[in-house]
Each structure stands twice: as C-alpha cells, then as structure tokens.
Design a protein around this motif. Structure first.
Motif, PDB file in Angstrom:
ATOM      1  N   LEU A  29     -59.012  -7.375  18.224  1.00  0.00           N
ATOM      2  CA  LEU A  29     -57.538  -7.642  18.966  1.00  0.00           C
ATOM      3  C   LEU A  29     -57.424  -8.972  19.277  1.00  0.00           C
ATOM      4  O   LEU A  29     -58.529  -9.681  19.978  1.00  0.00           O
ATOM      5  CB  LEU A  29     -57.482  -6.741  20.378  1.00  0.00           C
ATOM      6  N   LEU A  30     -56.443  -9.744  18.908  1.00  0.00           N
ATOM      7  CA  LEU A  30     -56.029 -11.108  18.954  1.00  0.00           C
ATOM      8  C   LEU A  30     -54.828 -11.455  19.753  1.00  0.00           C
ATOM      9  O   LEU A  30     -53.936 -10.577  19.629  1.00  0.00           O
ATOM     10  CB  LEU A  30     -55.750 -11.791  17.604  1.00  0.00           C
ATOM     11  N   GLU A  31     -54.898 -12.166  20.732  1.00  0.00           N
ATOM     12  CA  GLU A  31     -53.988 -12.552  21.794  1.00  0.00           C
ATOM     13  C   GLU A  31     -53.894 -13.793  21.982  1.00  0.00           C
ATOM     14  O   GLU A  31     -54.576 -14.684  22.267  1.00  0.00           O
ATOM     15  CB  GLU A  31     -53.867 -11.710  22.969  1.00  0.00           C
ATOM     16  N   LYS A  32     -52.625 -14.400  21.732  1.00  0.00           N
ATOM     17  CA  LYS A  32     -52.226 -15.933  21.596  1.00  0.00           C
ATOM     18  C   LYS A  32     -52.547 -16.516  22.932  1.00  0.00           C
ATOM     19  O   LYS A  32     -52.751 -17.604  23.394  1.00  0.00           O
ATOM     20  CB  LYS A  32     -51.365 -16.411  20.949  1.00  0.00           C
ATOM     21  N   GLY A  33     -52.127 -15.541  24.064  1.00  0.00           N
ATOM     22  CA  GLY A  33     -52.223 -16.188  25.528  1.00  0.00           C
ATOM     23  C   GLY A  33     -53.485 -16.042  26.271  1.00  0.00           C
ATOM     24  O   GLY A  33     -54.424 -15.594  25.680  1.00  0.00           O
ATOM     25  N   GLY A  34     -53.454 -16.516  27.274  1.00  0.00           N
ATOM     26  CA  GLY A  34     -54.649 -16.368  28.084  1.00  0.00           C
ATOM     27  C   GLY A  34     -55.161 -14.950  28.660  1.00  0.00           C
ATOM     28  O   GLY A  34     -56.114 -14.757  29.240  1.00  0.00           O
ATOM     29  N   LYS A  35     -54.203 -14.090  28.625  1.00  0.00           N
ATOM     30  CA  LYS A  35     -54.624 -12.885  29.464  1.00  0.00           C
ATOM     31  C   LYS A  35     -54.141 -11.618  28.602  1.00  0.00           C
ATOM     32  O   LYS A  35     -52.943 -11.819  27.795  1.00  0.00           O
ATOM     33  CB  LYS A  35     -54.054 -12.657  30.665  1.00  0.00           C
ATOM     34  N   LEU A  36     -54.720 -10.377  28.284  1.00  0.00           N
ATOM     35  CA  LEU A  36     -54.231  -9.280  27.855  1.00  0.00           C
ATOM     36  C   LEU A  36     -53.473  -8.399  28.742  1.00  0.00           C
ATOM     37  O   LEU A  36     -53.974  -8.509  29.928  1.00  0.00           O
ATOM     38  CB  LEU A  36     -55.461  -8.379  27.346  1.00  0.00           C
ATOM     39  N   GLY A  37     -52.549  -8.051  28.273  1.00  0.00           N
ATOM     40  CA  GLY A  37     -51.617  -6.985  29.110  1.00  0.00           C
ATOM     41  C   GLY A  37     -50.677  -7.462  30.026  1.00  0.00           C
ATOM     42  O   GLY A  37     -50.211  -6.966  31.133  1.00  0.00           O
ATOM     43  N   ARG A  38     -50.283  -8.974  29.766  1.00  0.00           N
ATOM     44  CA  ARG A  38     -49.241  -9.418  30.545  1.00  0.00           C
ATOM     45  C   ARG A  38     -47.950  -9.003  31.049  1.00  0.00           C
ATOM     46  O   ARG A  38     -47.630  -8.655  31.933  1.00  0.00           O
ATOM     47  CB  ARG A  38     -49.087 -11.129  30.019  1.00  0.00           C
ATOM     48  N   LYS A  39     -47.349  -8.200  29.691  1.00  0.00           N
ATOM     49  CA  LYS A  39     -46.215  -7.646  29.981  1.00  0.00           C
ATOM     50  C   LYS A  39     -46.272  -6.346  30.783  1.00  0.00           C
ATOM     51  O   LYS A  39     -45.477  -5.837  31.565  1.00  0.00           O
ATOM     52  CB  LYS A  39     -45.746  -7.234  28.522  1.00  0.00           C
ATOM     53  N   LEU A  40     -47.448  -5.458  30.568  1.00  0.00           N
ATOM     54  CA  LEU A  40     -47.817  -4.352  31.315  1.00  0.00           C
ATOM     55  C   LEU A  40     -47.980  -4.651  32.879  1.00  0.00           C
ATOM     56  O   LEU A  40     -47.690  -3.883  33.952  1.00  0.00           O
ATOM     57  CB  LEU A  40     -49.238  -3.766  31.008  1.00  0.00           C
ATOM     58  N   ALA A  41     -48.517  -5.885  33.028  1.00  0.00           N
ATOM     59  CA  ALA A  41     -49.010  -6.320  34.689  1.00  0.00           C
ATOM     60  C   ALA A  41     -47.541  -6.532  35.068  1.00  0.00           C
ATOM     61  O   ALA A  41     -47.604  -6.286  36.585  1.00  0.00           O
ATOM     62  CB  ALA A  41     -49.618  -7.403  34.537  1.00  0.00           C
ATOM     63  N   ILE A  42     -46.434  -6.815  34.837  1.00  0.00           N
ATOM     64  CA  ILE A  42     -45.239  -7.295  35.322  1.00  0.00           C
ATOM     65  C   ILE A  42     -44.520  -5.851  35.452  1.00  0.00           C
ATOM     66  O   ILE A  42     -43.062  -6.086  35.845  1.00  0.00           O
ATOM     67  CB  ILE A  42     -44.540  -8.457  34.824  1.00  0.00           C
ATOM     68  N   SER A  43     -44.518  -5.078  34.405  1.00  0.00           N
ATOM     69  CA  SER A  43     -43.536  -4.097  34.136  1.00  0.00           C
ATOM     70  C   SER A  43     -43.350  -3.145  35.296  1.00  0.00           C
ATOM     71  O   SER A  43     -44.414  -3.060  36.285  1.00  0.00           O
ATOM     72  CB  SER A  43     -44.061  -2.758  32.945  1.00  0.00           C
ATOM     73  N   GLY A  44     -42.106  -2.446  35.620  1.00  0.00           N
ATOM     74  CA  GLY A  44     -41.658  -1.546  36.767  1.00  0.00           C
ATOM     75  C   GLY A  44     -41.922  -2.384  37.900  1.00  0.00           C
ATOM     76  O   GLY A  44     -42.584  -1.991  39.026  1.00  0.00           O
ATOM     77  N   GLY A  45     -41.550  -3.679  38.023  1.00  0.00           N
ATOM     78  CA  GLY A  45     -41.554  -4.504  39.062  1.00  0.00           C
ATOM     79  C   GLY A  45     -43.037  -4.699  39.684  1.00  0.00           C
ATOM     80  O   GLY A  45     -43.342  -4.827  40.819  1.00  0.00           O
ATOM     81  N   GLY A  46     -43.982  -4.689  38.719  1.00  0.00           N
ATOM     82  CA  GLY A  46     -45.457  -4.743  39.016  1.00  0.00           C
ATOM     83  C   GLY A  46     -46.233  -3.386  39.465  1.00  0.00           C
ATOM     84  O   GLY A  46     -47.367  -3.177  39.532  1.00  0.00           O
ATOM     85  N   ARG A  47     -45.388  -2.285  39.092  1.00  0.00           N
ATOM     86  CA  ARG A  47     -46.004  -1.015  39.287  1.00  0.00           C
ATOM     87  C   ARG A  47     -46.190  -0.200  38.084  1.00  0.00           C
ATOM     88  O   ARG A  47     -47.228   0.718  38.157  1.00  0.00           O
ATOM     89  CB  ARG A  47     -45.144  -0.011  40.340  1.00  0.00           C
ATOM     90  N   CYS A  48     -45.621  -0.585  37.012  1.00  0.00           N
ATOM     91  CA  CYS A  48     -46.022  -0.310  35.755  1.00  0.00           C
ATOM     92  C   CYS A  48     -45.606   1.243  35.663  1.00  0.00           C
ATOM     93  O   CYS A  48     -46.206   2.304  35.635  1.00  0.00           O
ATOM     94  CB  CYS A  48     -47.479  -0.114  35.421  1.00  0.00           C
ATOM     95  N   ASN A  49     -44.240   1.215  35.154  1.00  0.00           N
ATOM     96  CA  ASN A  49     -43.462   2.682  34.752  1.00  0.00           C
ATOM     97  C   ASN A  49     -44.055   3.150  33.364  1.00  0.00           C
ATOM     98  O   ASN A  49     -43.684   2.631  32.386  1.00  0.00           O
ATOM     99  CB  ASN A  49     -42.076   2.621  34.674  1.00  0.00           C
ATOM    100  N   VAL A  50     -45.406   3.967  33.194  1.00  0.00           N
ATOM    101  CA  VAL A  50     -45.892   4.187  31.978  1.00  0.00           C
ATOM    102  C   VAL A  50     -45.389   4.946  31.071  1.00  0.00           C
ATOM    103  O   VAL A  50     -45.565   4.925  29.676  1.00  0.00           O
ATOM    104  CB  VAL A  50     -47.492   4.675  32.360  1.00  0.00           C
TER     105      VAL A  50
END
Length: 436
Positions: A29-50
């Motif tokens: 798994l390759l990610e160009k940014g410094g963290k995995l799951g950044r979009k997940l981490a901010i989704s749902g106002g930081g609560r993650c509506n899965v």
C-alpha cells in the motif's frame, strides 16, 4: 515482490488492501502523504460516519451519481457487511438519525487505527511519503508502478484508490485520472458536489443574514426556465457568500448542472420553504390569526417568534410590509404575499465554491469501462479502480464512504481472483525500505 500494489491510503485504498490480503494476495500500500487514513480521520466531523443502514434501494437512491452501478458490488459486500467488518475489528457502532452509523466512541481515529491494525495483521506492506509517478505497462497488462526516487515497483495488479480532486489536503489531487487515461480510460467531466452554493443577490452581499441557520427547511433548485429540478429537506445555513448546510450541499450538484444547461439564458435559483409540512393556505390563516391576536402591536413585535427574526425582516421587506406599522393596518393581500414567501422564497445563485472546497468530486473513470463486480479495468489487464476516482458520488450521510468501502472490497477480492494460479515473478524488483 508483490501480487498487488494499492495506490492511495484513504477509505477505499485501506479497504482494498485489507480485502486483497484477506483473500490471499501479497499487498503493498503506497500513500504519498505522511499519514494513512487522513480522509477517514476527518470524516463525519471527526466521528467517522462509516456507512448508512438504509435498505439497499434507498442507499442507491442516495447515491445519485451512478449508484445503480453498485448493485453488483452490493451482492458481494454491502452496508451490513461494512458494519460486521468493523464490529469484528472491535469497533462498536451505533445508529443515528437517517441511518447514519458511527463508532460508539465518536472517534474517527479509532476506526483508522483498527484498519491499520488489520492491515498489519495481514502483513500488508504500508509505505507513506511515497509518491507514485505513473504506471508501467507491458503489452496488454501491467508491469507495476513508477515510484519517485525508487524506480519500478513490480506487481501484476494495481488498484488505483487515489480519490477525486476534493479536499486536496487529504491527498486527493486527481493523480489517478491521468494514470487511468494512460491505460486507455475515459474520464467523465469533473465537477464539485456536496459543496456550498454562491449567490450575488443584494441581501447576501450585504451579509445581513450571515450565519443564520434555517432548521428543517425544504430547498428546491429551479432551472432558468423556472422548472423545479430537485428538492431536499434538511437544515440550511446562510453565509457571507451564499448558502451551505446539509440541504444546500445535497442540492449543489443540481445547481452545477442547471447553471451549465442555462448557458447564461436566465437565472438558476433556490426556493426556500420554511414550513414544508403546511399548505400555503394554512400558513396564510396562521398569519391572519397573528394579526387578529395582536392588532395594535408593531408588525415586527406581533410576528416575533413566527420566523427567525432576521429572516422575518427579509420576508417582510420582500412582501413590501413595513415592520414598524401596526399589524391591523396590513391588508390581507400583503399577508398572502408573505405566506407565499414563507412557502417559496427565491434566491438566484451563480455557482458553487471550487471543486477543491467540495466534499465530493462528481465525475471520474467512466463506469462502462469497469467491471461492476470486480472493479477491474476493461481496458487494461490487472488494473483496478475503487472509491472516488470512479464516476460515483452520493450525498453526505455515510453514502460516499459506503461506495468507497464496497468498491474497495470488491477490487481487493477481484485482485485475488486474478492472481490465483499466476506464475511467481522472479525478476529483480525495487525494494521499499522504512516500512510504516
């Protein structure tokens, strides 16, 4: 070294990597940014509506951007599968309004960490700060990907999970579209969805209603020919540039399409119904009753509490009613106009914020060129797509992330099916160090 390379560490990419590894593939798994799951981490106002627990037909209805394409995928992995998946990872979920599913902890980080632990357990090689520059082709198939500063990383299958062009701070900058084109794919027109709408009407420009929230309002998009296109009922927010809030975000894609179709031949507008459960005549009678109960009060005082104060003043102004005169002096004809404005107050709109400011990207890899059950390319052997890079989009409320997880799971499973029985690669391949 690998059976599959997944490009992108967002919701779709993480699920794709987990699925491919779970089904027996050796995954990088390759990610160009410094963290995995950044979009997940901010989704749902930081609560993650899965996900969203609506029945599948309603789920598809809330994915107006080609949701029907997902029916094949839903036969493999659906919203109930997503719920079971996370509960098996130790994430307890709770259902909130409109079917939205959140972790009981209200922490998106818990969801991210659970996924990363899952990938680690499955021996997925995860690399951050690793930029893919392109795909390497070999005849009608793939040889691997070109990694900046490293060269060719070989694998017979690649999953592009790079997202769209929205929320670029999470790494979604549209990289995958160029790679898809290089593989022979068509990209449908990209446009912002789930995005605030702009307006240059005077009362917006004067900011007199800036920050005003309208609860449970029905918002309708009207074409330049005054035809009602779409109505959404939820909350709306009036801003210094136009409109935002859940109802507006859901209407935004229809505003974009209506403006394009109008070609400057007339105004596209939003109509606001502040009393969506009442008929216009009922609202008129309620207004008349207020007038009768407080005939000697100034209009602004007699009608206090009937509407939010600043919104009331705006409607009174448009009904040509002086807020300082006594209520009994207002003729019934003007009260009827006021009732009409309560049910349908129009504001012309001229666009939306940019695609980078949108929550979701409309458009993407053309779905006729992708297998709906495996997400494999019909143009290039070994190439798969998942998530927002595809021409699929939905409303906020757990629908887009559902599409991401479903297409990610199907892509990962599809990869495993392709590599089963494939010969081992014995050529030298670049090695990625600093496993994260």
């Amino acid at each position: 070294m690998y059976d599959c390379i997944v490009i992108g560490g967002g919701p779709a990419g993480l699920m794709a990597a987990a699925s491919a590894a779970e089904h027996g593939a050796r995954v990088c798994l390759l990610e160009k940014g410094g963290k995995l799951g950044r979009k997940l981490a901010i989704s749902g106002g930081g609560r993650c509506n899965v996900t969203n627990r609506q029945p599948l037909p309603l789920l598809v209805e809330h994915l107006p951007g080609n949701g029907k394409f997902l029916y094949s995928g839903f036969s493999v992995f659906n919203n109930e599968s997503i719920i079971a998946f996370f509960e098996q990872l130790g994430i307890q979920l709770k259902e909130e309004d409109r079917g939205r599913m959140f972790p009981v902890s209200n922490s998106a980080q818990d969801v991210v960490q659970a996924l990363l632990r899952k990938l680690s357990t499955l021996h997925v090689d995860m690399h951050v700060n690793t930029k893919v520059e392109g795909l390497q082709f070999a005849g009608q198939g793939l040889e691997g990907v070109i990694v900046k500063g490293k060269g060719l990383l070989k694998a017979p299958t690649v999953i592009i999970a790079t997202g769209g062009k929205s929320v670029p701070k999470t790494g979604s900058t549209g990289d995958g579209y160029g790679w898809a084109k290089a593989a022979g794919h068509s990209i449908t027109e990209l446009y912002p969805t789930e995005v605030p709408v702009t307006s240059n009407v005077g009362w917006i420009q004067s900011k007199q209603l800036q920050g005003l929230s309208l609860s449970d309002v029905a918002v309708t998009v009207y074409s330049h020919k005054n035809k009602a296109i779409k109505t959404h009922r939820w909350d709306a927010l009036i801003t210094h540039f136009g409109f935002s809030g859940p109802a507006i975000l859901r209407c935004s894609q229809y505003v974009v399409k209506a403006l394009k179709k109008s070609k400057g031949q007339g105004d596209v507008s939003l109509g606001f119904d502040i009393f969506p459960d009442s008929m216009m005549e009922d609202v008129f009678q309620q207004i008349c009753q207020i007038q009768q109960q407080a005939p000697d009060k100034a209009v602004k005082n007699a009608f206090r509490g009937f509407l939010p104060e600043r919104y009331l003043r705006l409607l009174l102004e448009h009904a040509d009613i002086d807020e300082d005169v006594m209520a009994r002096t207002i003729p019934k004809q003007k009260l009827r106009v006021l009732a009409g404005l309560c049910k349908d107050f129009r504001a012309s709109v001229n666009g939306t914020l940019s695609i980078e400011k949108a929550f979701i990207t409309g458009g993407g890899v053309h779905l006729k060129e992708v297998d709906p059950k495996t997400m494999q390319s019909k143009k290039m052997n070994g190439l798969f797509f998942c998530g927002e890079v595809l021409d699929i989009h939905g409303y906020t409320g757990g629908y887009n992330i559902t599409a991401a997880f479903v297409t990610g799971f199907c892509a990962g499973k599809g990869v495993a099916e392709v590599i089963q029985g494939a010969p081992q690669m014995d050529e030298n391949s670049v090695s990625l160090s600093n496993k994260n």
